[in-house]
Every structure is written in C-alpha cells, then in structure tokens.
Design an enzyme around this catalytic site. Structure first.
Site, PDB file in Angstrom:
ATOM      1  N   GLU A 191     109.234  42.091  43.867  1.00 18.65           N
ATOM      2  CA  GLU A 191     107.918  42.031  44.498  1.00 18.65           C
ATOM      3  C   GLU A 191     107.650  43.286  45.347  1.00 18.65           C
ATOM      4  OE1 GLU A 191     104.981  38.499  45.956  1.00 18.65           O
ATOM      5  OE2 GLU A 191     107.105  38.043  46.058  1.00 18.65           O
ATOM      6  N   ASP A 243     114.489  36.737  42.093  1.00 18.18           N
ATOM      7  CA  ASP A 243     113.710  35.574  42.472  1.00 18.18           C
ATOM      8  C   ASP A 243     113.352  34.849  41.183  1.00 18.18           C
ATOM      9  OD1 ASP A 243     111.828  33.747  43.248  1.00 18.18           O
ATOM     10  OD2 ASP A 243     110.493  35.182  44.235  1.00 18.18           O
ATOM     11  N   ASP A 250     109.352  36.888  53.362  1.00 18.02           N
ATOM     12  CA  ASP A 250     109.493  35.427  53.364  1.00 18.02           C
ATOM     13  C   ASP A 250     110.753  34.983  52.619  1.00 18.02           C
ATOM     14  OD1 ASP A 250     108.373  36.292  50.975  1.00 18.02           O
ATOM     15  OD2 ASP A 250     106.873  34.695  50.855  1.00 18.02           O
ATOM     16  N   HIS A 251     111.475  35.932  52.039  1.00 20.46           N
ATOM     17  CA  HIS A 251     112.785  35.679  51.437  1.00 20.46           C
ATOM     18  C   HIS A 251     113.873  36.327  52.298  1.00 20.46           C
ATOM     19  CE1 HIS A 251     111.455  34.569  47.198  1.00 20.46           C
ATOM     20  NE2 HIS A 251     110.333  35.060  47.711  1.00 20.46           N
TER      21      HIS A 251
END
Length: 256
Positions: free
Chosen positions: A36, A149, A246-247
């Site tokens: 990402e 992910d 957020d990871h």
C-alpha cells in the site's frame, strides 16, 4: 539471518512522516516487504527508493494514490519480477518478486473487499487466479516467503470480534476456506502461527473507535512460506512501539 519484515504502510509518504524510515535504519532487516505505497514513480524520493543503502524494487498501481508494493533488500536480488501475469491485478500494483539464490521473497497486497460488493467480487477473482499461481511457485522447487497483507483473518483466534464478523469481508467462510486450502492442500506454512499460537497477535486495527487502544484487531498480515524455510523460522514479533500506519510490521527471523 535472514530477518524479513512485512509492513503495510498505508501510504509511503504518510509512513515516512511517522518515522518508518528512521526505524528501518535501526532494525537491521535483510529484506523488508512493503504494501500500500499509495504512490507512483514520480512521487518516490531517494529516501523511498534506496533508504540506508537498501535496494528497492516496486510495483506501482496505474490508479493514483492506490495500492502498490515493494521490496527492500540489503543485497541486490539475482532477479526481480513485477506482477504475476494478471492484467486486472497487475494494473493495481499488487506483486513484487525477488530471487536471492534458492530463496524467493514476494511482497503481495491482496485486494480488500470491504468497500463494496464490486470489490468483494474482485477479491474473489484475485483468489481464483492467485491460488493456481501459488501452486506453480511450489512446483519451481525453490524456497518461498510470501509476505504481505492478505486481507483475510484465517481462524477465530485471528480477530478479536470474530462472531460479529462472520458475514464481513476478510472473515467470510469462502475466504477462510481458501486460506485453509493454501496451507492444507497446496502445502504452504503460516510461519507466524507456527511460532506463536497465542491469541491477540493482531497486525491491523480499524481507525474507528478505540480499536488500537483496546487491541480490537485482526491478523491479516502474514509470512506464508514453503516448509523448508518455514522450519528455519525461530523468532516472531509484531512491532507496536511506534505506529507508522493502521498495520504493524510483522518481523520474523530465519536461520541461514
């Protein structure tokens, strides 16, 4: 050795501002797989491309500010492959492969289906294409570590609120069965779970409410490996001392 990290950055520029590359300098990893990026080639600074002397290789999405994957390595790979041969998903920048001797490391960002029914159908298409690809990789006879992910929590232990998510993307019966097939039939290993069977080993938390503070999370970031290299894994940790996205980075060390 080697120490391999998987980290979904939720935007490389955002993660950089939050200290990701400063941390990268201290962690002494051999290979770091990122997902990402949310960046295209013109957005990539020298810090993003070759931080601290690492070799960087990237797969950018055609759509601006979307998806994207990369691999950083201390030593230059023998070979790099961008994309896995699917026009639909290679356009989304989801796959980088790097070969080092008999070891191959792949950074993958599997689609999320949570935003719409249309994206869930795309996720199912990806799964249908990706499983045969993973089988083909097994047939190469090399050792593989596929980091990233995967956007699926495999078992009830892998998310806090499993009862409330049985009909939600990321924990659908079809998705979980697909993961089971990957491990039980195709023969890959969930390296994290092989080393640590404890609950609450989450790698992603919603930005809604107090999910991070209360550790109401999901384990959707994995090292998926062939049995030979998986057997050499000896240490696993989820890095939560700093929050880059957020990871949280998933760190696994393997014996040489």
């Amino acid at each position: 050795m080697p120490k391999i990290i998987s980290a979904n950055l939720n935007g490389i520029r955002s993660a950089a501002k939050k200290g990701f590359f400063n941390w990268m300098a201290t962690v002494d990893a051999d290979i770091i797989c990122v997902q990402e990026l949310k960046a295209q080639a013109p957005d990539m600074t020298e810090e993003f491309l070759n931080p601290h002397g690492y070799h960087g290789h990237f797969h950018y999405a055609e759509k601006k500010g979307y998806s994207g994957t990369g691999i950083y390595s201390k030593t230059a790979p023998d070979r790099v492959m961008i994309g896995f041969g699917s026009p639909e998903f290679d356009a989304e920048g989801r796959y980088v492969r790097a070969d080092f001797g008999n070891l191959t490391v792949i950074s993958v960002y599997c689609p999320s289906g949570s935003s719409s029914e249309e994206r869930q159908l795309a996720k199912f298409r990806f799964m249908e294409l990706f499983l045969p690809h993973l089988q083909q990789l097994r047939d190469e006879g090399r050792e593989f570590v596929i980091c990233g992910d995967w956007n699926i929590a495999h078992k009830e232990i892998d998310l806090k609120n499993w009862k409330g998510n049985l009909k939600n993307s990321g924990f659908l019966p079809e998705e979980r069965a697909w993961m089971t097939k990957l491990f039980d039939e195709v023969g890959y290993v969930d390296v994290h779970r092989g080393l640590d069977q404890r609950p609450e080993q989450y790698t992603w938390w919603s930005n809604r409410g107090q999910a991070y503070a209360k550790n109401v999370g999901w384990r959707i970031d994995y090292h998926v490996a062939t049995p030979g290299i998986a057997a050499k894994a000896h240490t696993v940790s989820v890095y939560k001392d700093e929050k880059f996205s957020d990871h949280a980075p998933l760190i696994i060390e393997y014996h040489a």
